[in-house]
Design a protein around this motif. Sequence first.
Motif, PDB file in Angstrom:
ATOM      1  N   CYS A   3      23.207   6.778 -32.577  1.00  0.00           N
ATOM      2  CA  CYS A   3      22.432   7.016 -31.375  1.00  0.00           C
ATOM      3  C   CYS A   3      21.048   7.359 -31.561  1.00  0.00           C
ATOM      4  CB  CYS A   3      23.425   8.227 -30.857  1.00  0.00           C
ATOM      5  SG  CYS A   3      22.891   8.747 -29.253  1.00  0.00           S
ATOM      6  N   SER A   5      17.149   8.567 -29.804  1.00  0.00           N
ATOM      7  CA  SER A   5      16.432   9.305 -28.872  1.00  0.00           C
ATOM      8  C   SER A   5      16.577   8.713 -27.408  1.00  0.00           C
ATOM      9  CB  SER A   5      15.037   9.503 -29.237  1.00  0.00           C
ATOM     10  OG  SER A   5      14.236   9.762 -28.016  1.00  0.00           O
ATOM     11  N   PRO A   6      16.854   9.631 -26.502  1.00  0.00           N
ATOM     12  CA  PRO A   6      16.787   8.966 -25.087  1.00  0.00           C
ATOM     13  C   PRO A   6      15.396   8.642 -24.849  1.00  0.00           C
ATOM     14  CG  PRO A   6      17.675  11.185 -25.049  1.00  0.00           C
ATOM     15  CD  PRO A   6      16.938  11.012 -26.264  1.00  0.00           C
ATOM     16  N   LYS A   7      14.379   8.822 -25.381  1.00  0.00           N
ATOM     17  CA  LYS A   7      13.178   8.064 -25.167  1.00  0.00           C
ATOM     18  C   LYS A   7      12.841   6.718 -25.958  1.00  0.00           C
ATOM     19  CE  LYS A   7      10.817  12.510 -23.743  1.00  0.00           C
ATOM     20  NZ  LYS A   7       9.962  13.523 -23.838  1.00  0.00           N
ATOM     21  N   TRP A 345      22.992   4.646 -19.659  1.00  0.00           N
ATOM     22  CA  TRP A 345      22.362   5.231 -18.574  1.00  0.00           C
ATOM     23  C   TRP A 345      23.062   6.294 -17.882  1.00  0.00           C
ATOM     24  CZ3 TRP A 345      18.072   2.465 -15.634  1.00  0.00           C
ATOM     25  CH2 TRP A 345      17.919   1.251 -16.423  1.00  0.00           C
ATOM     26  N   ARG A 347      22.817   9.152 -14.838  1.00  0.00           N
ATOM     27  CA  ARG A 347      22.019   9.410 -13.622  1.00  0.00           C
ATOM     28  C   ARG A 347      22.579  10.625 -12.794  1.00  0.00           C
ATOM     29  NH1 ARG A 347      23.193   7.379  -8.430  1.00  0.00           N
ATOM     30  NH2 ARG A 347      24.500   5.697  -8.461  1.00  0.00           N
ATOM     31  N   SER A 355      18.393   9.755 -15.544  1.00  0.00           N
ATOM     32  CA  SER A 355      17.767  10.851 -16.076  1.00  0.00           C
ATOM     33  C   SER A 355      17.815  10.962 -17.394  1.00  0.00           C
ATOM     34  CB  SER A 355      18.757  12.252 -15.641  1.00  0.00           C
ATOM     35  OG  SER A 355      19.926  12.050 -16.116  1.00  0.00           O
ATOM     36  N   GLN A 356      18.564  10.150 -18.200  1.00  0.00           N
ATOM     37  CA  GLN A 356      18.692   9.706 -19.607  1.00  0.00           C
ATOM     38  C   GLN A 356      18.890   8.271 -19.623  1.00  0.00           C
ATOM     39  OE1 GLN A 356      20.892  12.349 -21.862  1.00  0.00           O
ATOM     40  NE2 GLN A 356      21.460  13.836 -20.345  1.00  0.00           N
ATOM     41  N   ARG A 357      18.160   7.916 -20.945  1.00  0.00           N
ATOM     42  CA  ARG A 357      18.359   6.397 -21.406  1.00  0.00           C
ATOM     43  C   ARG A 357      18.593   6.631 -22.849  1.00  0.00           C
ATOM     44  NH1 ARG A 357      16.948   1.549 -19.498  1.00  0.00           N
ATOM     45  NH2 ARG A 357      15.546   1.116 -21.347  1.00  0.00           N
ATOM     46  N   VAL A 358      19.711   6.483 -23.398  1.00  0.00           N
ATOM     47  CA  VAL A 358      20.060   6.742 -24.861  1.00  0.00           C
ATOM     48  C   VAL A 358      20.444   5.397 -25.516  1.00  0.00           C
ATOM     49  CG1 VAL A 358      21.484   7.801 -26.291  1.00  0.00           C
ATOM     50  CG2 VAL A 358      20.905   8.940 -24.280  1.00  0.00           C
ATOM     51  N   VAL A 367      28.000  11.388 -25.792  1.00  0.00           N
ATOM     52  CA  VAL A 367      26.589  12.103 -25.361  1.00  0.00           C
ATOM     53  C   VAL A 367      26.701  13.479 -24.657  1.00  0.00           C
ATOM     54  CG1 VAL A 367      25.205   9.808 -25.064  1.00  0.00           C
ATOM     55  CG2 VAL A 367      26.642  10.785 -23.163  1.00  0.00           C
ATOM     56  N   PRO A 370      25.300  16.133 -18.379  1.00  0.00           N
ATOM     57  CA  PRO A 370      24.458  16.944 -17.505  1.00  0.00           C
ATOM     58  C   PRO A 370      25.327  18.086 -16.680  1.00  0.00           C
ATOM     59  CG  PRO A 370      24.060  14.633 -17.315  1.00  0.00           C
ATOM     60  CD  PRO A 370      25.341  14.501 -18.090  1.00  0.00           C
TER      61      PRO A 370
END
Length: 415
Positions: A3, A5-7, A345, A347, A355-358, A367, A370
């Motif tokens: 896994c 980073s989400p970025k 993804w 959201r 809100s996140q892309r991992v 993961v 939220p």
Amino acid sequence: MACHSPKATVVVRDAGQAAPSEERIAADVATLVGFETRNTCSTTIAGARDFVRKRFDSEGLTTALDSFDTPCTPPSARESVVGVLRGRDPKRLVMLGAHYDSRSTERNDPVMPAPGANDSGSQTALLLEVSRLLAGQTFEASIAFVAFAGEEQGLLGSKSVASHLATLFPGATLEAMLNCDIVGGDVDANDAATLRQFRLYAPGAPRETRADVPDGTTDSTSPARGLQRYVAATTAALGSSMTMIPKLREDRPGRGGDHTSFIELGLPAVRFIEANETLSHQHSSEDTLAHMTPAYTARMTQVVAAALTSLARAPVAPTNLVVTKSGAGKVTVAWKSGADHAVLWLRAASSQDPSQRVVVTGDHAEVTAPPAPFFVTVSAADTAGHESLAAWPEWRCDDKACAQPVTAADVLRKL
């Protein structure tokens, strides 16, 4: 499973293309307007049909005509024009569509002037320009460029093509359909700001279709909504040239377009249209090139080409998506995919945007969930960063459980 980073940097690639030609677009619209009417019941529509097919032929596409019956007097057959750019995988297909017929105030009048510069010259010129930009390139999926006739008589051409997918494209599965309709940048309805915007229509499940039904909400999922988010990503990758305005319904209230014929098969399909339109210019002798902004259509061409290119280069979307709560504020996501990487993804149910892309490797991941209700899906990506459509259906999770919120039947049902 690994896994990241989400970025992480896996993004939708190939958003850029060679610059579209504003002059060529304007010339193509002028040629189409020159037929005086392209009403499906007219004889002059045959000239427009031949013009489109000749252009497809000149780009090296494999061309065909799809014939359908019309309600004209006397009854007649008309044709949609199909051009195919063959991909490496004959089982995969993406489609760009636009209708080329026009009409006057009288739907079936074969002689009343119907220049149809914006509706439908602009989208036909865009279709031809994208086919020129992509011709000669190699893609994983085949790309079908389709100019529909009979749209103004009730989506006749697109209904026929949708019903003939197996014969027109033997052995291929249509993965996404992009429909362009009224993309000319009407000068009376738009200003400098809105000429940098476009609307993209995508229904939820059930589909928001009737004029008395309000727009949908972000707390919904459908194949079309996934495609809408994909177009948002490819548009953003272009920079600041154009901004997408997501519209959470099938089309404008009381209106329709050729994407509907494919939505009714449960397929991902969306409609591109200019930010604002002047209704008095449509279906009348006032729909002339003088009311258009060819530079806007050129920018729309780049937007559509970016989305189409990304879809055609990407791996196949993952399947067999399963999401479960795994305790301690975590969710476990599992899927099947033959791609090198996957992108999770997440959201919020209150947002259309992720809100996140991992970025992960393998076929499962855990993961952090939220705090509010959210949707989860996963797309496939190769080592070059080409990213697929996200798997559908998305799963919706709240503080109790994760579940598929809609069924295939919901996607077909209308509101």
